[in-house]
Design an enzyme around this catalytic site. Structure first.
Site, PDB file in Angstrom:
ATOM      1  N   THR A  29      25.325  99.619  13.391  1.00 11.71           N
ATOM      2  CA  THR A  29      26.104 100.716  12.820  1.00 11.71           C
ATOM      3  C   THR A  29      25.288 102.005  12.724  1.00 11.71           C
ATOM      4  O   THR A  29      24.053 101.987  12.763  1.00 11.71           O
ATOM      5  CB  THR A  29      26.630 100.346  11.419  1.00 11.71           C
ATOM      6  OG1 THR A  29      25.530 100.144  10.540  1.00 11.71           O
ATOM      7  CG2 THR A  29      27.493  99.098  11.467  1.00 11.71           C
ATOM      8  N   ASP A  30      26.010 103.118  12.573  1.00 12.92           N
ATOM      9  CA  ASP A  30      25.354 104.402  12.358  1.00 12.92           C
ATOM     10  C   ASP A  30      25.325 104.709  10.862  1.00 12.92           C
ATOM     11  O   ASP A  30      25.670 103.853  10.038  1.00 12.92           O
ATOM     12  CB  ASP A  30      26.064 105.507  13.154  1.00 12.92           C
ATOM     13  CG  ASP A  30      27.508 105.740  12.732  1.00 12.92           C
ATOM     14  OD1 ASP A  30      27.913 105.293  11.634  1.00 12.92           O
ATOM     15  OD2 ASP A  30      28.246 106.379  13.497  1.00 12.92           O
ATOM     16  N   PHE A  31      24.954 105.926  10.495  1.00  8.97           N
ATOM     17  CA  PHE A  31      24.804 106.274   9.076  1.00  8.97           C
ATOM     18  C   PHE A  31      26.124 106.262   8.309  1.00  8.97           C
ATOM     19  O   PHE A  31      26.124 106.233   7.079  1.00  8.97           O
ATOM     20  CB  PHE A  31      24.108 107.628   8.923  1.00  8.97           C
ATOM     21  CG  PHE A  31      24.952 108.798   9.362  1.00  8.97           C
ATOM     22  CD1 PHE A  31      25.709 109.510   8.443  1.00  8.97           C
ATOM     23  CD2 PHE A  31      24.998 109.172  10.701  1.00  8.97           C
ATOM     24  CE1 PHE A  31      26.484 110.579   8.841  1.00  8.97           C
ATOM     25  CE2 PHE A  31      25.781 110.239  11.107  1.00  8.97           C
ATOM     26  CZ  PHE A  31      26.532 110.947  10.186  1.00  8.97           C
ATOM     27  N   THR A  32      27.267 106.249   9.028  1.00 10.11           N
ATOM     28  CA  THR A  32      28.561 106.202   8.335  1.00 10.11           C
ATOM     29  C   THR A  32      29.057 104.772   8.139  1.00 10.11           C
ATOM     30  O   THR A  32      30.115 104.562   7.548  1.00 10.11           O
ATOM     31  CB  THR A  32      29.630 106.992   9.113  1.00 10.11           C
ATOM     32  OG1 THR A  32      29.886 106.339  10.367  1.00 10.11           O
ATOM     33  CG2 THR A  32      29.203 108.430   9.342  1.00 10.11           C
ATOM     34  N   VAL A  34      29.856 102.641  10.644  1.00 11.59           N
ATOM     35  CA  VAL A  34      30.684 102.150  11.750  1.00 11.59           C
ATOM     36  C   VAL A  34      29.792 101.859  12.955  1.00 11.59           C
ATOM     37  O   VAL A  34      28.677 102.380  13.065  1.00 11.59           O
ATOM     38  CB  VAL A  34      31.816 103.139  12.131  1.00 11.59           C
ATOM     39  CG1 VAL A  34      32.731 103.406  10.955  1.00 11.59           C
ATOM     40  CG2 VAL A  34      31.262 104.424  12.679  1.00 11.59           C
TER      41      VAL A  34
END
Length: 159
Positions: A29-32, A34
Site C-alpha cells: 500500500t501507499d501512504f493513503t 490503498v
C-alpha cells in the site's frame, strides 16, 4: 470465492482461467492505505507466471521441449493496457484472474482481472512476446498448443 486457506500456492486453473489468490499486505500500500498502482502489475505478473507454470500436468516437459526448440527463451511484455477501476486496501483478499485471449505465432495476449469478492478492481490486456536469442521467435509448438487448448476452454467461440 474459494476459501483462501485452501488455495494451492501457485493458484489453480478454473474453467480455463488461472486464478491466483493474493492477500494485500502493508508493504503493498501507499501512504493513503490503498494498493500502490505498480503493485497491481506485480500481482498480475505472478498470475501470468503461475498460469504458465500450471498449463498442464506435463508443464515441465512443455518447457523442456520449448528449450530444445528455442534455447534461452523468455516471455517478455510487449504491450499492456490497464484500467484501474477501484482501490484495494490492506488485508483485502483479491483474485488475480488470467486467461488467454489470442495465441499467435510469436505472441500471446492474455486478459487479466483483479477481483475482490466479485467486484472488479483492475482490468488489463497484456501482449507477451516469445523471445529467444534476443529476437522474437515463434512460440514452440508444445507451448502454443497448451495455451490454445486453454483458450478454447475459456473462449468457446474464438475470433
Amino acid at each position: 470465492m474459494t476459501d483462501p486457506r485452501f488455495i494451492p500456492f501457485d493458484g489453480e486453473i478454473r474453467g480455463g482461467r488461472h486464478v491466483l489468490v493474493v492477500r494485500v499486505y502493508y508493504e503493498d500500500t501507499d501512504f493513503t492505505g490503498v494498493v500502490y498502482h505498480a503493485n497491481f502489475l506485480r500481482f498480475m505478473e505472478r498470475g501470468r507466471t503461475n498460469y504458465l507454470r500450471l498449463l498442464g500436468a506435463g508443464h515441465r516437459a512443455l518447457f523442456e521441449a520449448a528449450e530444445q526448440e528455442a534455447p534461452g527463451f523468455a516471455f517478455v511484455v510487449r504491450s499492456m493496457s490497464v484500467d484501474f477501476l477501484k482501490p484495494a486496501r490492506m488485508d483485502d483478499v483479491v483474485e488475480i484472474v488470467t486467461e488467454p485471449l489470442e495465441v499467435k505465432g510469436a505472441s500471446v495476449t492474455v486478459g487479466q482481472r483483479v477481483v475482490r469478492a466479485g467486484e472488479l478492481l483492475v482490468e488489463a490486456q497484456v501482449r507477451v512476446a516469445f523471445v529467444s536469442g534476443g529476437r522474437a521467435r515463434p512460440i514452440p509448438k508444445p507451448l502454443r498448443l497448451a495455451m490454445r487448448a486453454d483458450q478454447v476452454t475459456t473462449n468457446p467461440d474464438p475470433k
